[in-house]
Each structure stands twice: as structure tokens, then as C-alpha cells.
Design an enzyme around this catalytic site. Structure first.
Site, PDB file in Angstrom:
ATOM      1  N   SER A   1       2.780   9.731   3.857  1.00  0.00           N
ATOM      2  CA  SER A   1       2.009   8.654   2.927  1.00  0.00           C
ATOM      3  C   SER A   1       0.733   8.512   2.632  1.00  0.00           C
ATOM      4  O   SER A   1       0.269   9.506   2.157  1.00  0.00           O
ATOM      5  CB  SER A   1       2.595   7.414   3.390  1.00  0.00           C
ATOM      6  OG  SER A   1       2.777   6.213   2.572  1.00  0.00           O
TER       7      SER A   1
ATOM      8  N   LYS B   1       1.873 -14.230 -10.487  1.00  0.00           N
ATOM      9  CA  LYS B   1       0.710 -14.278  -9.517  1.00  0.00           C
ATOM     10  C   LYS B   1       1.350 -14.140  -8.088  1.00  0.00           C
ATOM     11  O   LYS B   1       0.883 -13.485  -7.362  1.00  0.00           O
ATOM     12  CB  LYS B   1       0.032 -15.605  -9.543  1.00  0.00           C
ATOM     13  CG  LYS B   1      -0.820 -15.941  -8.321  1.00  0.00           C
ATOM     14  CD  LYS B   1      -1.977 -15.009  -8.526  1.00  0.00           C
ATOM     15  CE  LYS B   1      -3.151 -15.013  -7.464  1.00  0.00           C
ATOM     16  NZ  LYS B   1      -3.984 -13.910  -7.422  1.00  0.00           N
TER      17      LYS B   1
END
Length: 327
Positions: free
Chosen positions: A166, A218
Site C-alpha cells: 500500500s 463535510k
């Protein structure tokens, strides 16, 4: 009586847990308070002559293995070799052991800055890298630090003994060459997000959770509120976008890869990783380091900054939190 002791032991365990938790929290608060009152202690780059260490170890063995006459001849030969090394190339060795937050990036940036200041045209850098990945932004910064070597035209090789997955692999691809041990784990070109949700647990206890935001997205998903299908869909969209950028980044530096095969989130052991083109060579870092020592000077750089006790406690608390919530 047995029940009494069972209850007593449970009480002790719970008390110990609470005390440890309080100490960790107190240490973290103390570290924050200290950092606000007093600037961080300046660190410095420590330099170790690894070639000298390797040769001294060999000398000690040979002193016991050979008789006096052979030892004398060997020492004479070594002097000739050392004399011929005056204008030789230098290899710099760095170590990066990554956690979820890629915390070691603060030391990495200092080490790379030091190398760029002194490196000569034929010099090179070895980076022993060990990381299973973590936060996208911090590993992106770590990869950007390694790209400074490319910009300075300093050849770099990433050495992977255990894992570069990763974000760890994101860092690895910035190097001119990747070398991995046969059973190292590499790849995991993917993105994941996972969080627990306590909404139903709060509901069962008649506890309301209120959250106020400005901006449609948000907060897409939350720990304590009721997650919606639209919120989940938005998070998946963001993950796909991040994955696409990850793929593009890998392709930029290793265009020979078949991303349809390797950018699936899977990770492979060294032998298979070599077949897929994720690495360029199979070898342990020790083999490459010893080889570099034979060719020229080998200097290990390590940026060190002294920490106070409260700062150490705060770091321990952060690492414990990361292990609980990110592993």
C-alpha cells in the site's frame, strides 16, 4: 470463597486497566502542553561508517583464524586496497520503518536534505523500507521526500526485507530500483476505509448523538450517527478517486506494470512480485549492503531528536490508539 476471589481479580484487572489508561492520557496531555510551552529540541543527523564496521568484524575473525605471518600479509594487502579508495564513490544508507501515520517521514526529510547537500555525481542511496502502509496524505509526503533524490539526480534503490505494501509500495516505486527478499510482501495497490459505528448501541441506551456540519459532504460517514446510503456512496466515490490517483502514481514510475493485474489491492511474495514486475531483483538487504561496502564508502544516516518523558508517553499513547483503531 471462589466467587469472592473471582470478583476480586476482576476488580484488580479493571482497576489496572483504568490506571494504565489514565497514565497514557495524562502522558499525551503533558506532551501536548509541553510542545506548546517549549519548542521541539533540535535534532541532528548521526553518521556511521558501515564499511569500517564490516571490515573490523572481518579483521577480528581473521586475527583468530590465520597465523601471524598470514595476518601480516593480509594487513599489507588491506593497506593497498585502502590507499586506492581515495576518490571512490559513496553510498548512503537510510532506514524507514513505517507506522500508520508514516511518522518516520520527519526524520527522512532531514536525512535526504543532508544527502542532497553533499552527494557527488556517482553517489547513490539505499533505503531499507518496511511498511504495510497507512494514511494516504502522510505516505504521499514520504514518497515525495524520496522523489527529491530523483530531482537531484541521485540514484536510489529501495530494499524490502519484510513488507512494502500500500503506502509502503507507493514509496518504493519512486526509487530507480526495487530489491526484495524472496518472502517479502509487496503490492497492495488499493485503498481501504473502515470505521465502527455505535449508532444502534446508543439508541438502545436512549442516548442521542447530534452532529452539525456546513457543506453537503463535510461528513459522509460517522462513528456515532446513523449512516446513510448516500453518505456511503460518496465515501466509495472518494475511495475510487484515491485509488485512481494511486494507480497513476505507480504507472508513472513503473510503466511496465500491467495495472489491471497488480492494482487490485492484492499483495504478493517476492518471487511472484518479481514475475509481475513489482520488483527488479530478489536479494536480502544485507547482500546489497555488503556489495556496496566492497565498491566504495558506505555511510548510514539516522536523524535523532531527543524526547522528554512526557513526549515519549504521548507517542506511546498515539501508537496504542493507532493499533486499536487501524489494525
Amino acid at each position: 470463597m471462589e466467587n469472592f476471589f473471582n470478583h476480586y481479580l476482576t476488580f484488580l484487572a479493571e482497576t489496572a486497566t483504568i490506571v494504565v489508561a489514565i497514565l497514557i492520557v495524562a502522558g499525551g496531555i503533558a506532551a501536548i502542553a509541553l510542545s506548546k510551552r517549549k519548542p521541539a529540541t533540535a535534532g541532528q543527523v548521526q553518521v556511521t561508517d558501515l564499511r569500517q564496521q564490516i571490515e573490523q568484524a572481518a579483521d577480528r575473525i581473521e586475527a583468530l583464524r590465520f597465523d601471524k605471518k598470514l595476518r601480516k600479509a593480509h594487513q599489507k594487502n588491506l593497506k593497498k586496497v585502502h590507499k586506492a579508495r581515495k576518490d571512490e564513490k559513496c553510498t548512503y544508507l537510510l532506514d524507514f520503518k513505517g507506522d500508520i501515520r508514516a511518522s518516520a517521514v520527519s526524520a527522512l526529510r532531514e536525512e535526504i536534505t543532508a544527502i542532497i547537500q553533499v552527494a557527488q555525481p556517482d553517489d547513490s542511496v539505499l533505503i531499507r523500507l518496511e511498511s504495510g502502509g497507512g494514511m494516504v496524505n502522510t505516505y504521499g509526503l514520504a514518497a515525495a521526500q524520496l522523489l527529491r533524490l530523483r530531482a537531484a539526480k541521485i540514484h536510489s534503490t529501495v530494499l524490502v526485507d519484510a513488507v512494502a505494501a500500500s503506502g509502503g509500495y507507493m514509496m518504493a516505486v519512486t526509487a530507480d530500483r526495487i530489491v526484495a527478499s524472496p518472502f517479502a510482501l509487496l503490492g497492495s495497490i488499493g485503498v481501504v476505509a473502515q470505521i465502527p459505528n455505535f449508532h444502534r448501541w446508543l439508541q438502545e441506551r436512549n442516548i442521542d448523538f447530534e452532529q452539525f456540519t456546513a457543506g453537503k459532504y463535510k461528513r459522509t460517514v460517522t462513528l456515532f450517527g446513523e449512516n446513510t446510503d448516500s453518505g456511503r456512496a460518496k465515501l466509495r466515490e472518494e475511495l475510487e478517486e484515491t485509488h485512481a490517483q494511486f494507480r497513476d502514481f505507480v504507472e508513472q514510475f513503473r510503466p511496465q506494470l500491467d495495472l489491471e493485474k497488480v492494482a487490485t489491492g492484492e499483495a504478493w511474495l517476492g518471487n511472484k512480485a518479481l514475475q509481475l514486475g513489482l520488483v527488479d531483483q530478489l536479494a536480502t538487504s544485507d547482500e546489497i549492503v555488503v556489495e556496496a561496502a566492497k565498491k566504495g564508502k558506505l555511510l548510514q544516516l539516522s536523524y535523532q531528536r531527543s524526547k522528554s518523558l512526557p513526549q515519549k508517553l504521548g507517542l506511546a499513547a498515539q501508537q496504542s490508539w493507532d493499533k486499536i483503531f487501524f489494525h
